[in-house]
Design a protein around this motif. Sequence first.
Motif, PDB file in Angstrom:
ATOM      1  N   MET A  85      88.216  -6.415-159.196  1.00 43.51           N
ATOM      2  CA  MET A  85      89.886  -6.733-158.964  1.00 43.51           C
ATOM      3  C   MET A  85      91.327  -5.802-159.408  1.00 43.51           C
ATOM      4  N   SER A  86      91.538  -5.576-158.578  1.00 45.52           N
ATOM      5  CA  SER A  86      92.519  -4.605-158.819  1.00 45.52           C
ATOM      6  C   SER A  86      94.165  -4.759-159.522  1.00 45.52           C
ATOM      7  N   GLU A  87      94.605  -3.852-160.489  1.00 42.54           N
ATOM      8  CA  GLU A  87      95.944  -4.323-161.621  1.00 42.54           C
ATOM      9  C   GLU A  87      96.389  -4.206-160.853  1.00 42.54           C
ATOM     10  N   TYR A  88      97.099  -5.232-161.582  1.00 44.27           N
ATOM     11  CA  TYR A  88      98.573  -5.851-160.966  1.00 44.27           C
ATOM     12  C   TYR A  88      99.590  -5.237-161.763  1.00 44.27           C
ATOM     13  N   ASP A  89     100.546  -5.013-161.129  1.00 39.01           N
ATOM     14  CA  ASP A  89     102.039  -4.168-161.070  1.00 39.01           C
ATOM     15  C   ASP A  89     103.329  -4.832-160.869  1.00 39.01           C
ATOM     16  N   PRO A  90     104.001  -5.403-161.402  1.00 38.14           N
ATOM     17  CA  PRO A  90     104.859  -6.178-161.207  1.00 38.14           C
ATOM     18  C   PRO A  90     106.010  -5.931-160.844  1.00 38.14           C
ATOM     19  N   GLU A  91     105.962  -4.190-161.215  1.00 35.88           N
ATOM     20  CA  GLU A  91     107.106  -3.281-160.955  1.00 35.88           C
ATOM     21  C   GLU A  91     106.944  -3.143-159.058  1.00 35.88           C
ATOM     22  N   ARG A  92     105.963  -3.303-159.143  1.00 33.92           N
ATOM     23  CA  ARG A  92     105.089  -2.451-157.647  1.00 33.92           C
ATOM     24  C   ARG A  92     103.957  -3.962-157.098  1.00 33.92           C
ATOM     25  N   PRO A  93     104.724  -5.196-156.839  1.00 37.78           N
ATOM     26  CA  PRO A  93     103.817  -6.108-156.125  1.00 37.78           C
ATOM     27  C   PRO A  93     102.963  -5.575-154.957  1.00 37.78           C
ATOM     28  N   VAL A  94     100.996  -6.133-154.509  1.00 36.69           N
ATOM     29  CA  VAL A  94     100.974  -5.865-153.483  1.00 36.69           C
ATOM     30  C   VAL A  94     100.648  -7.175-153.529  1.00 36.69           C
ATOM     31  N   CYS A  95     100.738  -7.192-152.017  1.00 35.16           N
ATOM     32  CA  CYS A  95     100.724  -9.365-151.764  1.00 35.16           C
ATOM     33  C   CYS A  95      98.867  -8.938-151.374  1.00 35.16           C
ATOM     34  N   ARG A  96      97.984 -10.170-151.498  1.00 37.44           N
ATOM     35  CA  ARG A  96      96.943  -9.862-151.135  1.00 37.44           C
ATOM     36  C   ARG A  96      96.534  -9.960-149.620  1.00 37.44           C
ATOM     37  N   GLN A  97      95.041  -8.354-149.386  1.00 44.00           N
ATOM     38  CA  GLN A  97      94.811  -8.797-147.860  1.00 44.00           C
ATOM     39  C   GLN A  97      94.238  -9.807-147.203  1.00 44.00           C
ATOM     40  N   GLY A  98      93.785 -10.607-146.400  1.00 41.77           N
ATOM     41  CA  GLY A  98      93.185 -10.949-145.432  1.00 41.77           C
ATOM     42  C   GLY A  98      93.963 -11.916-145.465  1.00 41.77           C
TER      43      GLY A  98
ATOM     44  N   CYS B 175     105.646  -6.459-149.429  1.00 44.21           N
ATOM     45  CA  CYS B 175     105.530  -6.368-150.809  1.00 44.21           C
ATOM     46  C   CYS B 175     103.292  -5.460-150.842  1.00 44.21           C
ATOM     47  N   ARG B 176     103.752  -4.322-150.447  1.00 41.40           N
ATOM     48  CA  ARG B 176     102.394  -3.831-150.666  1.00 41.40           C
ATOM     49  C   ARG B 176     102.850  -2.328-151.114  1.00 41.40           C
ATOM     50  N   GLY B 177     102.884  -2.177-152.341  1.00 46.18           N
ATOM     51  CA  GLY B 177     102.719  -1.172-153.406  1.00 46.18           C
ATOM     52  C   GLY B 177     104.601  -0.695-152.951  1.00 46.18           C
ATOM     53  N   LEU B 178     105.336  -1.309-152.931  1.00 45.95           N
ATOM     54  CA  LEU B 178     107.217  -0.780-152.506  1.00 45.95           C
ATOM     55  C   LEU B 178     107.753  -1.109-154.092  1.00 45.95           C
ATOM     56  N   SER B 179     108.485  -0.194-154.335  1.00 44.47           N
ATOM     57  CA  SER B 179     109.331  -0.663-156.070  1.00 44.47           C
ATOM     58  C   SER B 179     109.795  -1.730-155.815  1.00 44.47           C
ATOM     59  N   LEU B 180     110.315  -2.515-156.524  1.00 44.89           N
ATOM     60  CA  LEU B 180     111.246  -3.534-156.913  1.00 44.89           C
ATOM     61  C   LEU B 180     112.302  -2.916-156.078  1.00 44.89           C
ATOM     62  N   GLU B 181     113.552  -1.509-156.370  1.00 47.68           N
ATOM     63  CA  GLU B 181     114.631  -1.283-156.117  1.00 47.68           C
ATOM     64  C   GLU B 181     114.088  -1.295-154.438  1.00 47.68           C
ATOM     65  N   GLU B 182     112.844  -0.356-153.904  1.00 47.81           N
ATOM     66  CA  GLU B 182     112.894  -0.398-152.316  1.00 47.81           C
ATOM     67  C   GLU B 182     112.653  -1.133-151.938  1.00 47.81           C
ATOM     68  N   LEU B 183     112.304  -2.544-152.294  1.00 45.93           N
ATOM     69  CA  LEU B 183     111.938  -3.921-151.425  1.00 45.93           C
ATOM     70  C   LEU B 183     113.512  -4.715-151.764  1.00 45.93           C
ATOM     71  N   THR B 184     114.429  -4.273-152.847  1.00 45.38           N
ATOM     72  CA  THR B 184     115.858  -4.630-152.647  1.00 45.38           C
ATOM     73  C   THR B 184     116.385  -4.692-151.191  1.00 45.38           C
ATOM     74  N   SER B 185     116.122  -3.340-151.119  1.00 44.59           N
ATOM     75  CA  SER B 185     116.464  -2.618-149.907  1.00 44.59           C
ATOM     76  C   SER B 185     116.381  -2.726-148.672  1.00 44.59           C
ATOM     77  N   GLU B 186     114.589  -2.864-148.946  1.00 42.00           N
ATOM     78  CA  GLU B 186     114.589  -3.231-147.302  1.00 42.00           C
ATOM     79  C   GLU B 186     114.630  -4.808-146.874  1.00 42.00           C
ATOM     80  N   ILE B 187     115.496  -5.826-148.065  1.00 40.18           N
ATOM     81  CA  ILE B 187     115.204  -7.203-147.297  1.00 40.18           C
ATOM     82  C   ILE B 187     116.503  -6.991-147.364  1.00 40.18           C
ATOM     83  N   ARG B 188     117.486  -6.042-147.957  1.00 41.80           N
ATOM     84  CA  ARG B 188     119.107  -6.206-146.971  1.00 41.80           C
ATOM     85  C   ARG B 188     118.765  -5.539-145.727  1.00 41.80           C
ATOM     86  N   LYS B 189     118.034  -4.452-145.065  1.00 48.10           N
ATOM     87  CA  LYS B 189     118.012  -4.678-143.945  1.00 48.10           C
ATOM     88  C   LYS B 189     117.377  -5.398-143.219  1.00 48.10           C
TER      89      LYS B 189
END
Length: 361
Positions: free
Chosen positions: A1-14, A48-62
Motif C-alpha cells: 500500500m502506497s503512503e497517503y499524503d493528504p496534501e497530494r491525494p491520489v485516487c485509487r486506480q481501477g 486527484c493524481r498527485g496534484l497539490s491542493l493549491e493545484e486542485l483548486t485551480s483545476e476545479i475553477r477551470k
Amino acid sequence: MSEYDPERPVCRQGIEATPLANGMVYIRHPNFSSRIIKQEFWAFLEMCRGLSLEELTSEIRKRFGYQVSVDQLRATVQTFATSGVFEGTREKERHYRVFDASRLAAFIAPLVRQLETKWFAAMTLVALVVSLALLVNDWSHFTDAVARASREHPIATVLLYYVAFIPVALLHELGHAIVIRYHGGEVPEVVIRRNAHFAVLSNTTVLKERSTQLWYLSMGTVVDVYIWLFLLTVFHFSSSYLIVVFLLPQTIYFLIYSYSIFKNSDFLKAIATWLGQAIPVKPASFIREGWRKLPEGPASRRLLYLMTASLTLKVIATVLLIVTFAIKEYQVLVLYGVYRILLYLILDRAPLRLFKRASRA
C-alpha cells in the motif's frame, strides 16, 4: 500500500464508475465500499493524481467555474480519505456486496403503483393489528415452543436464528429497492454491513416528494408485516421446530427493533421525514437534552415525544422478554447472549472474507 499524503491525494486506480440518474455516479472498487456520489465529486476524484491542493483548486475553477478554498478542499479530501478512496487509506466501516438487485427490483417495481395507496396502507395496518392479536393469543404457546427449542436443539437454534433471518432481511431490502426502481432510481447493490445487517445501495435522489420518501423508508417493514402475519398464522396451526426458528427472529424484530430509534433506523428516518425534521445523529442525547429543555418548534417536540415513546416501548418489551424467559427457561437468554457474542466475533470483528471475494467479482 502506497503512503497517503493528504496534501497530494491520489485516487485509487481501477475504480469502476457508472453514471446514474440525476447526475449521480455509482463507484465500485475491491478496496472500499461501493457508494453513490455526485458527478462533480467523481470528476474531482479523477483529478486527484498527485496534484497539490493549491493545484486542485485551480483545476476545479477551470473545470467547474467556481472557486473553493484550500481549507474547503482539505475537508473534502479528508472525507473521501476516511472512505478509503485514496491510495494509502483504509475504510473503517466496510460493507460488502451481496448481489445486484437491479433486475429483480425492475421486475417487481410495477407493483408499487398499487402499493403506494392509502388503501394498502390501511390494509397493512390491519395486518399488523391481526399479527399482534395472534401473538397475544398464542403468547404462552409461542414462549413454550421457544423454550423447548432451546432445550432440545441449543446449538442448532443459535446457528439457525441468523440463517432464518437472512431471507427475510433480503426481502425487507427488496421492499426498499422496488420503491426506488419504480420512481426511476437505480439499485446497484444489496450489501451486508460489518454488524451483519443488510442494506440497499440506492440512488435516492429520485425521491423528490415526502410521500415517496416515506414509502421508501417504510416498505421494508411493510414486507416484514406480511411475512410475520404468514408465520404467525402457520404457527397457530403448526408449531414445528422449523416454523419456530423462522418466527422467533421476526417476532424479536417487531417487539424490539422495528420501531427502534437507534442505529439510524428506518423508523427514526421515517418519523423525522414525516415531521420535516433533521434526523438526530445521537438519538439518546437528543432525548436527554430535549427533556432538559423542550425544543421550541412543535414539530421538534412531536419528534421528541415519539422518540421517547419508542424508547419506552423498547424498554418495556425488552424487560417483558427477559422476565418471561428468566421464569420459563433461562437458557433462552443464555443462548441469545451467545448468539450476540458470536455475531460480534464472527461477523462484526472478522473481515467477512466471503463477501470480500464477492465484492471483487
